[in-house]
Design an enzyme around this catalytic site. Sequence first.
Site, PDB file in Angstrom:
ATOM      1  N   MET A  14       0.506  -1.309  -0.060  1.00 36.76           N
ATOM      2  CA  MET A  14       0.227  -0.225   0.256  1.00 36.76           C
ATOM      3  C   MET A  14       0.932   1.431  -0.145  1.00 36.76           C
ATOM      4  SD  MET A  14      -3.341  -0.233  -0.454  1.00 36.76           S
ATOM      5  CE  MET A  14      -3.945   1.290   0.078  1.00 36.76           C
ATOM      6  N   ASP A  15       1.982   0.846   0.921  1.00 32.18           N
ATOM      7  CA  ASP A  15       2.831   2.782   0.115  1.00 32.18           C
ATOM      8  C   ASP A  15       3.094   2.441  -1.224  1.00 32.18           C
ATOM      9  OD1 ASP A  15       4.048  -0.098   0.664  1.00 32.18           O
ATOM     10  OD2 ASP A  15       6.389   0.952   1.754  1.00 32.18           O
TER      11      ASP A  15
HETATM   12  C1  LIG Z   1       7.699  -4.268  -0.219  1.00 34.70           C
HETATM   13  C2  LIG Z   1       7.805  -3.435   0.587  1.00 34.70           C
HETATM   14  C3  LIG Z   1       8.355  -4.414   1.479  1.00 34.70           C
HETATM   15  C4  LIG Z   1       8.270  -1.976   1.484  1.00 34.70           C
HETATM   16  O1  LIG Z   1       7.865  -1.400   2.728  1.00 34.70           O
HETATM   17  P1  LIG Z   1       8.981  -0.170   3.509  1.00 34.70           P
HETATM   18  O2  LIG Z   1      10.483  -0.408   3.043  1.00 34.70           O
HETATM   19  O3  LIG Z   1       8.279   0.760   3.284  1.00 34.70           O
HETATM   20  O4  LIG Z   1       8.519  -0.521   4.981  1.00 34.70           O
HETATM   21  C5  LIG Z   1       5.805  -2.921   1.442  1.00 34.70           C
HETATM   22  O5  LIG Z   1       5.431  -2.227  -0.378  1.00 34.70           O
HETATM   23  C6  LIG Z   1       5.293  -4.655   1.337  1.00 34.70           C
HETATM   24  O6  LIG Z   1       5.075  -5.393   1.751  1.00 34.70           O
HETATM   25  N1  LIG Z   1       4.385  -5.228   0.041  1.00 34.70           N
HETATM   26  C7  LIG Z   1       3.741  -6.353  -0.234  1.00 34.70           C
HETATM   27  C8  LIG Z   1       4.682  -6.960  -1.695  1.00 34.70           C
HETATM   28  C9  LIG Z   1       4.404  -6.210  -2.298  1.00 34.70           C
HETATM   29  O7  LIG Z   1       4.332  -5.103  -3.255  1.00 34.70           O
HETATM   30  O8  LIG Z   1       4.766  -6.841  -3.837  1.00 34.70           O
HETATM   31  K   LIG Z   2       7.272   2.822   3.920  1.00 37.04           K
END
Ligand SMILES: CC(C)(COP(=O)(O)O)[C@@H](O)C(=O)NCCC(=O)O
Ligand SMILES: [K+]
Length: 249
Positions: A101-102
């Site tokens: 979601m970020d």
């Molecule tokens: C890739 C991430 C782990 C990044 O997390 P962060 O570095 O912002 O803490 C996060 O966007 C997430 O859990 N995404 C799910 C997997 C994906 O985007 O495919």
């Molecule tokens: K983040």
Amino acid sequence: MILELDCGNSFIKWRVIHAVDAVIAGGGIVDSDQALLAEIAAVHGLRLTGARMVSVRSEDETEALCRLLGDTFAIQVHVAQPAKAMAGVINGYEDHLRLGMDRWLAALGAYHLAKGACLVIDLGTAGKADFVATDGEHLGGYICPGMPLMRSQLRTHTRRIRYDDASAERALGSLAPGRSTVEAVERGCVLMLQGFARIQIEQARALWGDDFTVFLTGGDAPLVRDAAPQARIVPDLVFVGLAMACPLN
Ligand SMILES: CC(C)(COP(=O)(O)O)[C@@H](O)C(=O)NCCC(=O)O
Ligand SMILES: [K+]
Ligand SMILES: Nc1ncnc2c1ncn2[C@@H]1O[C@H](COP(=O)(O)OP(=O)(O)O)[C@@H](O)[C@H]1O
């Protein structure tokens, strides 16, 4: 006043904005729920009417934090939910529910600001790159270990790489070849991130020529600034997307 929260894997970024004009009344970055409550409570003249949150943490953790904030400040916390399309951007994942979601909110924010093709490079616990084409199609992206993960992997999987945080910070005064372990590791990891950023920009250029905007965000964005001089550093990019995905009146 509206409370905004971005719960990453390492830190919670928060801020309080005035509902009418979005002027920032306070904000910070914390590593625990208790520190978060204390910092929010210390905002001068705090009068919260609502809250919105993006979280990449587990459902349980996210729900628990929402409950804690709700009970402490008597507010309802709206959590941003995945969407197949929003604000002109079409989610590029085969399963849109799986896109972090970020990443999704940063892509929404970036496309809104660029009004055209854009590349988002977000450097936090993980490094992320996401591509949004001129017509709003999210082409997908990349995930790699960020600075904290690269560092800790080296520390935990070797016998002789050990150093403290203060010397790590000092080591980053330059990127010249390291003459000590701490310099070699810290600078090597920064160069990895810079290489990641450069390759993404090269790829964007191959796709779109010179007609695209690069956004740099996340806690470690300053480390790759020199490798991406054309990038717009927008530390609150996720909050821009969060306001779009969770409008509150
Ligand atoms: C890739 C991430 C782990 C990044 O997390 P962060 O570095 O912002 O803490 C996060 O966007 C997430 O859990 N995404 C799910 C997997 C994906 O985007 O495919
Ligand atoms: K983040
Ligand atoms: N004030 C700060 N507090 C903690 N980490 C910070 C701060 N400023 C920059 N950083 C850097 O930001 C990184 C975390 O980035 P962030 O985007 O918050 O990650 P995440 O969203 O995965 O929790 C840390 O590795 C650290 O190097």
